[in-house]
Design an enzyme around this catalytic site. Structure first.
Site, PDB file in Angstrom:
ATOM      1  N   CYS A 126      22.878  75.311  36.426  1.00  0.00           N
ATOM      2  CA  CYS A 126      22.389  76.691  36.454  1.00  0.00           C
ATOM      3  C   CYS A 126      23.544  77.540  36.964  1.00  0.00           C
ATOM      4  O   CYS A 126      23.859  77.504  38.153  1.00  0.00           O
ATOM      5  CB  CYS A 126      21.176  76.834  37.359  1.00  0.00           C
ATOM      6  SG  CYS A 126      20.620  78.549  37.521  1.00  0.00           S
ATOM      7  N   CYS A 129      22.051  80.860  39.226  1.00  0.00           N
ATOM      8  CA  CYS A 129      21.478  80.620  40.558  1.00  0.00           C
ATOM      9  C   CYS A 129      21.471  79.110  40.782  1.00  0.00           C
ATOM     10  O   CYS A 129      22.540  78.515  40.777  1.00  0.00           O
ATOM     11  CB  CYS A 129      20.118  81.300  40.737  1.00  0.00           C
ATOM     12  SG  CYS A 129      18.912  81.088  39.428  1.00  0.00           S
ATOM     13  N   SER A 130      20.303  78.507  40.935  1.00  0.00           N
ATOM     14  CA  SER A 130      20.283  77.051  41.152  1.00  0.00           C
ATOM     15  C   SER A 130      19.022  76.437  40.561  1.00  0.00           C
ATOM     16  O   SER A 130      18.444  75.524  41.149  1.00  0.00           O
ATOM     17  CB  SER A 130      20.354  76.736  42.647  1.00  0.00           C
ATOM     18  OG  SER A 130      21.503  77.298  43.216  1.00  0.00           O
ATOM     19  N   CYS A 131      18.581  76.926  39.393  1.00  0.00           N
ATOM     20  CA  CYS A 131      17.361  76.409  38.767  1.00  0.00           C
ATOM     21  C   CYS A 131      17.472  74.904  38.565  1.00  0.00           C
ATOM     22  O   CYS A 131      18.502  74.409  38.097  1.00  0.00           O
ATOM     23  CB  CYS A 131      17.126  77.103  37.428  1.00  0.00           C
ATOM     24  SG  CYS A 131      16.889  78.876  37.593  1.00  0.00           S
TER      25      CYS A 131
END
Lengths: 225, 220
Positions: A126, A129-131
């Site tokens: 991702c 962000c940090s999906c």
């Protein structure tokens, strides 16, 4: 505003300057205690005003510490290895297929499983962000959320894999999936040779968290005991 | 916004540091509180997932890069709670509430049922019209630079790719933040050739896909 966007404990010079005005033992614990104080203040105020219930927060923390983790994804992959029909269903509609496995909690929508093959290796990232597929893998490891992983994977995945001591054949195709929407991805790694008569429980032992993100391969039979 | 959060393709961040397979999810107890608080605030209707992401993107770049993941989440929670008037700076300084609560549209998560906090929300919606593209179509990611929230990463803008999957019609993050409106849009998996993105010297075996909302794309 008394509380601006200053991450005490982020390790920046400002944070250190700030702390030199206090009596403390000059270690990072003092910076963390400042974060603890601010977190506690926000939680207390939100709770006193009735927006959140701190006892519910205790339970949410406990659930993420003990119930949700990569063992769920490993069970799914082991089933896909053992059952070609399930694998087809998984690749067609992963959210639906996973719900038939009797996982003890609801699995969210828009889960997509992508299978590694002798020709293609898949990696999930991702960049924005940090999906991460929390439903199947739990909370992400720190490296998944790092600027290094998020910046480099879409551009030089083989160099990123080298950081994990993974080397792929030069002609193998690499497919990087950037999770830029609410779809969530999980990799079905290739099944190791020599596991033809293994049970699903045994197979699940070969499935690592990293192999389901694509930064690792499944363990070989000799690597588990 | 063209923020520092949009990291794809940037250099200089060093090696990736692998971690053990079995690991506690929180290094410090406060990190767990921040995660749980974030989930509970979402269900209470304090803000939606897109406004929350944009809250992190709006952190100053030097803070964004220096803070850890849960520090960013905390700073976002604090900033949005203040901006939305859920708390006041005086209350945070005192560590106790001193003004009346606002009413929120969601529900408070209680200890007898936290299941909502463990499940992802659903984001698929009824389409506003038919999908403009079909699998196999060649498309270009628009060269656009929205100043508010967007999920079109810079590294694909202006580049041509191919529609590989149609993922249904989903809440459109750009409108959810800028207009407060779900404005559902078709979502596609669009795959790009690595050398189209990174040039002829780059890895010839690489393909990269993004999940692209229809307004991000135009026909070739």
């Amino acid at each position: 505003m008394a509380h601006d966007s200053d991450p005490k404990g982020a390790g920046g010079d400002h944070a250190h300057d700030h702390h030199h005005h206090h009596d403390h033992d000059h270690d990072h614990g003092s910076e963390l205690s400042d974060m603890q104080r601010r977190v506690r203040a926000l939680e207390t105020v939100l709770s006193e005003k009735g927006y959140i219930d701190t006892a519910a927060l205790d339970q949410i923390v406990e659930a993420y510490e003990s119930r949700v983790g990569p063992h769920i994804g490993a069970k799914v992959v082991a089933r896909a290895w053992a059952d070609a029909g399930f694998k087809s269903e998984l690749l067609a509609d992963a959210s639906k297929a996973v719900r038939t496995l009797g996982v003890d909690r609801h699995i969210g929508d828009h889960l997509i499983a992508v299978a590694n093959t002798p020709e293609t290796h898949n990696i999930i990232v991702c960049t924005l962000c940090s999906c991460y597929p929390w439903d199947l893998l739990g909370l992400p490891p720190i490296w998944y959320k790092s600027t290094a992983y998020r910046s480099r994977t879409v551009k030089e995945p083989r160099a990123v894999l080298a950081d994990f001591n993974v080397t792929l054949p030069e002609d193998k195709k690499i497919r990087v999936w950037d999770s830029t929407a609410e779809t969530r991805f999980i990799v079905v790694p290739e099944r190791p040779a020599g596991t033809e008569d293994w049970s699903e429980e045994q197979l699940a032992e070969l499935v690592t968290r990293d192999s389901m993100i694509g930064t690792g391969l499944a363990r070989q039979p000799g690597e588990v005991g | 916004m063209d923020g520092v959060h949009d990291l794809g393709g940037m250099d200089g961040f060093g090696k990736v540091k692998p971690e053990p397979e079995i690991k506690k999810p929180f290094s410090e107890a406060w990190e767990g509180r921040v995660l749980a608080m974030s989930r509970a605030l979402g269900l209470a209707g304090a803000w939606n997932i897109d406004v929350g992401r944009h809250g992190i993107e709006r952190l100053p770049p030097h803070i964004y890069l220096a803070a850890t993941y849960y520090q960013k989440w905390f700073l976002r929670n604090e900033k949005l709670a203040l901006e939305k008037g859920l708390v006041t700076a005086d209350e945070l300084a005192a560590g106790h509430a001193s003004t009346p609560a606002k009413s929120l549209p969601g529900s408070v998560v209680t200890p007898d049922d936290i299941s909502g906090a463990l499940v992802r929300g659903g984001f698929e919606r009824e389409p506003q019209g038919p999908a403009r593209f079909k699998v196999g179509d060649r498309v270009v990611a628009k060269n656009i630079h929205p100043t508010s929230h967007t999920r079109l990463p810079r590294f694909v803008r202006g580049h041509a790719g191919r529609i590989e999957r149609i993922q249904g019609c989903h809440v459109y993050p750009d409108s959810a933040v800028a207009l407060g409106d779900e404005d559902p849009q078709w979502l596609y998996t669009v795959v790009f050739d690595g050398q189209d993105l990174w040039g002829p010297e780059s890895d010839p075996t690489l393909e990269v896909s993004i999940e692209a909302f229809e307004p991000y794309l135009e026909a070739v």
